[in-house]
Design a protein around this motif. Structure first.
Motif, PDB file in Angstrom:
ATOM      1  N   LYS A   1       9.214  -3.797   8.409  1.00  0.00           N
ATOM      2  CA  LYS A   1       8.923  -2.587   7.631  1.00  0.00           C
ATOM      3  C   LYS A   1       8.009  -2.890   6.444  1.00  0.00           C
ATOM      4  O   LYS A   1       8.375  -3.587   5.509  1.00  0.00           O
ATOM      5  CB  LYS A   1      10.229  -1.962   7.137  1.00  0.00           C
ATOM      6  CG  LYS A   1      10.057  -0.598   6.488  1.00  0.00           C
ATOM      7  CD  LYS A   1      11.425  -0.003   6.161  1.00  0.00           C
ATOM      8  CE  LYS A   1      11.303   1.410   5.610  1.00  0.00           C
ATOM      9  NZ  LYS A   1      12.636   1.993   5.334  1.00  0.00           N
ATOM     10  N   VAL A   2       6.800  -2.367   6.501  1.00  0.00           N
ATOM     11  CA  VAL A   2       5.826  -2.499   5.421  1.00  0.00           C
ATOM     12  C   VAL A   2       5.254  -1.109   5.144  1.00  0.00           C
ATOM     13  O   VAL A   2       4.803  -0.430   6.067  1.00  0.00           O
ATOM     14  CB  VAL A   2       4.683  -3.470   5.790  1.00  0.00           C
ATOM     15  CG1 VAL A   2       3.657  -3.534   4.661  1.00  0.00           C
ATOM     16  CG2 VAL A   2       5.228  -4.857   6.107  1.00  0.00           C
ATOM     17  N   THR A   3       5.291  -0.690   3.887  1.00  0.00           N
ATOM     18  CA  THR A   3       4.727   0.605   3.496  1.00  0.00           C
ATOM     19  C   THR A   3       3.749   0.378   2.346  1.00  0.00           C
ATOM     20  O   THR A   3       4.131  -0.129   1.290  1.00  0.00           O
ATOM     21  CB  THR A   3       5.832   1.582   3.055  1.00  0.00           C
ATOM     22  OG1 THR A   3       6.804   1.703   4.097  1.00  0.00           O
ATOM     23  CG2 THR A   3       5.242   2.950   2.748  1.00  0.00           C
ATOM     24  N   LYS A   4       2.477   0.750   2.565  1.00  0.00           N
ATOM     25  CA  LYS A   4       1.447   0.537   1.544  1.00  0.00           C
ATOM     26  C   LYS A   4       0.426   1.668   1.601  1.00  0.00           C
ATOM     27  O   LYS A   4      -0.013   2.044   2.699  1.00  0.00           O
ATOM     28  CB  LYS A   4       0.708  -0.797   1.774  1.00  0.00           C
ATOM     29  CG  LYS A   4       1.531  -2.054   1.545  1.00  0.00           C
ATOM     30  CD  LYS A   4       0.658  -3.310   1.538  1.00  0.00           C
ATOM     31  CE  LYS A   4      -0.077  -3.497   2.848  1.00  0.00           C
ATOM     32  NZ  LYS A   4      -0.853  -4.771   2.866  1.00  0.00           N
ATOM     33  N   GLY A   5       0.066   2.176   0.441  1.00  0.00           N
ATOM     34  CA  GLY A   5      -1.031   3.135   0.357  1.00  0.00           C
ATOM     35  C   GLY A   5      -0.864   4.376   1.215  1.00  0.00           C
ATOM     36  O   GLY A   5      -1.861   4.941   1.683  1.00  0.00           O
TER      37      GLY A   5
ATOM     38  N   TYR B   1       0.644   4.409   4.163  1.00  0.00           N
ATOM     39  CA  TYR B   1       0.678   4.034   5.583  1.00  0.00           C
ATOM     40  C   TYR B   1       1.966   3.293   5.910  1.00  0.00           C
ATOM     41  O   TYR B   1       2.505   2.550   5.077  1.00  0.00           O
ATOM     42  CB  TYR B   1      -0.494   3.110   5.926  1.00  0.00           C
ATOM     43  CG  TYR B   1      -1.849   3.756   5.889  1.00  0.00           C
ATOM     44  CD1 TYR B   1      -2.364   4.430   6.996  1.00  0.00           C
ATOM     45  CD2 TYR B   1      -2.633   3.680   4.731  1.00  0.00           C
ATOM     46  CE1 TYR B   1      -3.621   5.010   6.958  1.00  0.00           C
ATOM     47  CE2 TYR B   1      -3.896   4.267   4.679  1.00  0.00           C
ATOM     48  CZ  TYR B   1      -4.383   4.931   5.795  1.00  0.00           C
ATOM     49  OH  TYR B   1      -5.633   5.511   5.748  1.00  0.00           O
TER      50      TYR B   1
ATOM     51  N   GLU C   1       3.090   0.289   8.090  1.00  0.00           N
ATOM     52  CA  GLU C   1       2.527  -0.853   8.801  1.00  0.00           C
ATOM     53  C   GLU C   1       3.655  -1.688   9.390  1.00  0.00           C
ATOM     54  O   GLU C   1       4.829  -1.556   9.019  1.00  0.00           O
ATOM     55  CB  GLU C   1       1.666  -1.700   7.868  1.00  0.00           C
ATOM     56  CG  GLU C   1       0.432  -0.967   7.375  1.00  0.00           C
ATOM     57  CD  GLU C   1      -0.477  -1.875   6.558  1.00  0.00           C
ATOM     58  OE1 GLU C   1      -1.656  -2.004   6.918  1.00  0.00           O
ATOM     59  OE2 GLU C   1       0.012  -2.451   5.560  1.00  0.00           O
TER      60      GLU C   1
ATOM     61  N   HIS D   1      10.853   0.326  10.396  1.00  0.00           N
ATOM     62  CA  HIS D   1      10.591   1.760  10.292  1.00  0.00           C
ATOM     63  C   HIS D   1      11.430   2.511  11.327  1.00  0.00           C
ATOM     64  O   HIS D   1      11.499   2.118  12.499  1.00  0.00           O
ATOM     65  CB  HIS D   1       9.109   2.055  10.522  1.00  0.00           C
ATOM     66  CG  HIS D   1       8.209   1.539   9.444  1.00  0.00           C
ATOM     67  ND1 HIS D   1       8.315   1.945   8.120  1.00  0.00           N
ATOM     68  CD2 HIS D   1       7.177   0.647   9.478  1.00  0.00           C
ATOM     69  CE1 HIS D   1       7.396   1.330   7.396  1.00  0.00           C
ATOM     70  NE2 HIS D   1       6.689   0.534   8.193  1.00  0.00           N
TER      71      HIS D   1
ATOM     72  N   THR E   1       0.965   7.297   9.315  1.00  0.00           N
ATOM     73  CA  THR E   1       0.883   7.629   7.896  1.00  0.00           C
ATOM     74  C   THR E   1       2.263   8.071   7.427  1.00  0.00           C
ATOM     75  O   THR E   1       3.071   8.581   8.212  1.00  0.00           O
ATOM     76  CB  THR E   1      -0.127   8.756   7.643  1.00  0.00           C
ATOM     77  OG1 THR E   1       0.275   9.916   8.378  1.00  0.00           O
ATOM     78  CG2 THR E   1      -1.529   8.337   8.051  1.00  0.00           C
ATOM     79  N   SER E   2       2.517   7.869   6.168  1.00  0.00           N
ATOM     80  CA  SER E   2       3.827   8.229   5.607  1.00  0.00           C
ATOM     81  C   SER E   2       4.102   9.719   5.750  1.00  0.00           C
ATOM     82  O   SER E   2       5.234  10.139   5.994  1.00  0.00           O
ATOM     83  CB  SER E   2       3.900   7.830   4.132  1.00  0.00           C
ATOM     84  OG  SER E   2       3.707   6.438   3.984  1.00  0.00           O
TER      85      SER E   2
ATOM     86  N   SER F   1      -2.390 -10.781   4.928  1.00  0.00           N
ATOM     87  CA  SER F   1      -2.637  -9.444   4.389  1.00  0.00           C
ATOM     88  C   SER F   1      -3.558  -8.560   5.230  1.00  0.00           C
ATOM     89  O   SER F   1      -3.512  -7.334   5.110  1.00  0.00           O
ATOM     90  CB  SER F   1      -3.211  -9.558   2.970  1.00  0.00           C
ATOM     91  OG  SER F   1      -4.392 -10.331   2.976  1.00  0.00           O
TER      92      SER F   1
END
Length: 470
Positions: free
Chosen positions: A99-103, A105, A107, A210, A187-188, A179
């Motif tokens: 689970k990665v959430t950035k900007g 999005y 990911e 996610h 998208t979120s 990175s």
């Protein structure tokens, strides 16, 4: 081999590739093919009751498979003729916490597996595949099963940065694998539509992954997200393997290294052992061993560095005798063909090959040599493999790496030193090795299959004529 036969072998190869996005799937496909022609599965956890003239296989971790056919004239102490290859390829594997959430999005966290050409993974239509551990409850009892997963449609992508934001990119595209290689899942904003999954799902898993990804996996497997206990998944290209080129002479595909050698050796074994008479005069054991984890050094319970090969030779030998000394005798009568794809001459980088050793596409299997034992080939093993080619009018090539370049390696030296078995390192020539999309020649698929089949059929008789340690 007639043109329609070539087409049949290559068509079968394409089907094998498209059924095998991961090592788990490759072993599953191999298992299906073996069972279809009457090979019997034996389990390493149980006792084996083997018979001469019969055919068997076992799997380890469902990512390594060993299949063998015992000659009707076999007695303990006789040799094994083996083709060894590997089921894994460089890829992006999902991390324990993805689970990665950035900007804005969502990911997916991935880690690099093996020495991939990671720039080729950008802007590809990706999905996920692998295995999932599922919790099942029936009649008040709980059990856990491993199930294969393959999401067919593209669900994520690793987008490149626009040239307008990186003007120097064409001077050298440098990938930061931590990175830059995270695939975008959604998208979120759109993911909010699936918020009910997070509310109803297991809190620990939602923290690690996610909820959208978990729901996609669960839908594919026909279970609920809370039944998912764990998984081993990897990113996969969704573009299918095809026969291509202006004259249809190439195979364009991922994972040619090393599913090409896995397929050719498996098909050769099946076709050399399928009729009733194939094992009638055979006094040895014909075997294919397809290992996992070659791309990361083979040091695992199911890699070539494990006791898997020696365990197989030992258990087969000791099924016919109680004299353990006969195993040593059997190994000295055996030969391993370590089959791993080779580097074809690249027309745009011809200086990367040694002048007298430039393997060509359509040129047949390549015998690999290295004085420093990065390959396990020697004069005896090279002669045996070359003589089989001569007898069947098959092309054969040689490869030595340039003195000013490092040399790769294979399972050959690992098994040669670990088991003590004579070994020759070979492979079909290819371009774009370790890219997400590689290429080889149709003719070399046919040549490899024919060469391995001839090896299975003839090694016992040829070896009896060779004298070395006398």
């Amino acid at each position: 081999m007639a043109e329609n036969d070539v087409s049949s072998v290559v068509s079968d190869f394409i089907n094998f590739l498209n059924a095998s996005p991961t090592a788990f799937h490759a072993v599953d496909e191999a298992k299906k093919r073996l069972q279809k022609v009457g090979y019997e599965q034996v389990l390493e956890r149980e006792d084996w009751k083997l018979e001469a003239g019969k055919r068997y296989f076992f799997t380890r971790n469902h990512s390594t498979i060993v299949a063998f056919a015992i000659g009707k004239k076999y007695v303990a102490g006789n040799g094994f003729h083996i083709v060894g290859a590997h089921t894994d390829s460089p890829c992006l594997k999902l991390k324990p916490v993805t689970k990665v959430t950035k900007g804005g999005y969502l990911e997916v966290g991935v880690q690099t597996y093996g020495g991939g050409l990671w720039h080729t993974w950008f802007d590809r239509d990706l999905t996920v595949a692998g295995r999932v551990i599922i919790k099942e409850e029936k009649g008040g009892s709980v059990s856990y099963s491993h199930q294969l997963l393959r999401i067919e449609e593209p669900i994520m992508r690793v987008p490149t940065l626009a040239i307008h934001l990186d003007r120097g990119v064409n001077d050298g595209f440098k990938v930061n694998t931590q990175s830059h290689l995270l695939p975008v899942l959604a998208t979120s904003i759109k993911a909010e539509l699936n918020k009910e999954v997070a509310e109803n799902g297991p809190s620990e898993k939602i923290t690690k992954h996610h909820s959208l990804l978990l729901q996609i996996i669960a839908n594919n497997l026909g279970c609920q997200p809370d039944q998912i206990c764990d998984f081993e998944l990897q990113a996969c290209d969704t573009q299918p393997s095809i026969v291509a080129g202006a004259t249809k002479e190439f195979v364009f595909s991922g994972r040619l290294d090393n599913l090409c050698m896995s397929f050719c050796s498996l098909k050769a074994l099946i076709d050399a052992t399928s009729s009733e008479n194939d094992l009638e005069d055979e006094s040895g054991v014909r075997m294919v061993a397809l290992f996992d984890h070659e791309e990361v050094g083979s040091n695992s319970a199911q890699g070539a560095g494990s006791p898997a090969m020696l365990d197989a030779l030992s258990r087969i030998t000791l099924s016919f005798t109680s004299d353990s000394k006969l195993l040593t005798k059997a190994i000295q009568r055996s030969l391993l063909v370590s089959a791993d794809m080779a580097h074809a001459l690249h027309p745009n980088y011809m200086d990367r090959h040694e002048d007298n050793h430039q393997p060509k596409l359509h040129g047949g299997l390549v015998i690999k040599h290295n004085a420093n034992q990065r390959y396990a080939t020697n004069a005896v093993t090279s002669f045996i493999f070359r003589d089989i080619a001569t007898r069947h009018d098959l092309p054969i090539q040689d490869f030595v790496v340039r003195n000013d370049m490092p040399c790769g390696s294979t399972i050959g030296p690992i098994l040669a030193s670990g088991v003590g078995i004579r070994t020759v390192d070979v492979g079909a020539p290819q371009l774009s090795m370790h890219s997400i999309r590689e290429m080889c020649a149709v003719d070399d698929v046919k040549h490899s299959y024919e060469h391995f089949k001839a090896f299975f059929l003839e090694f016992t008789h040829l070896d009896a004529k060779i004298t070395v340690d006398k």
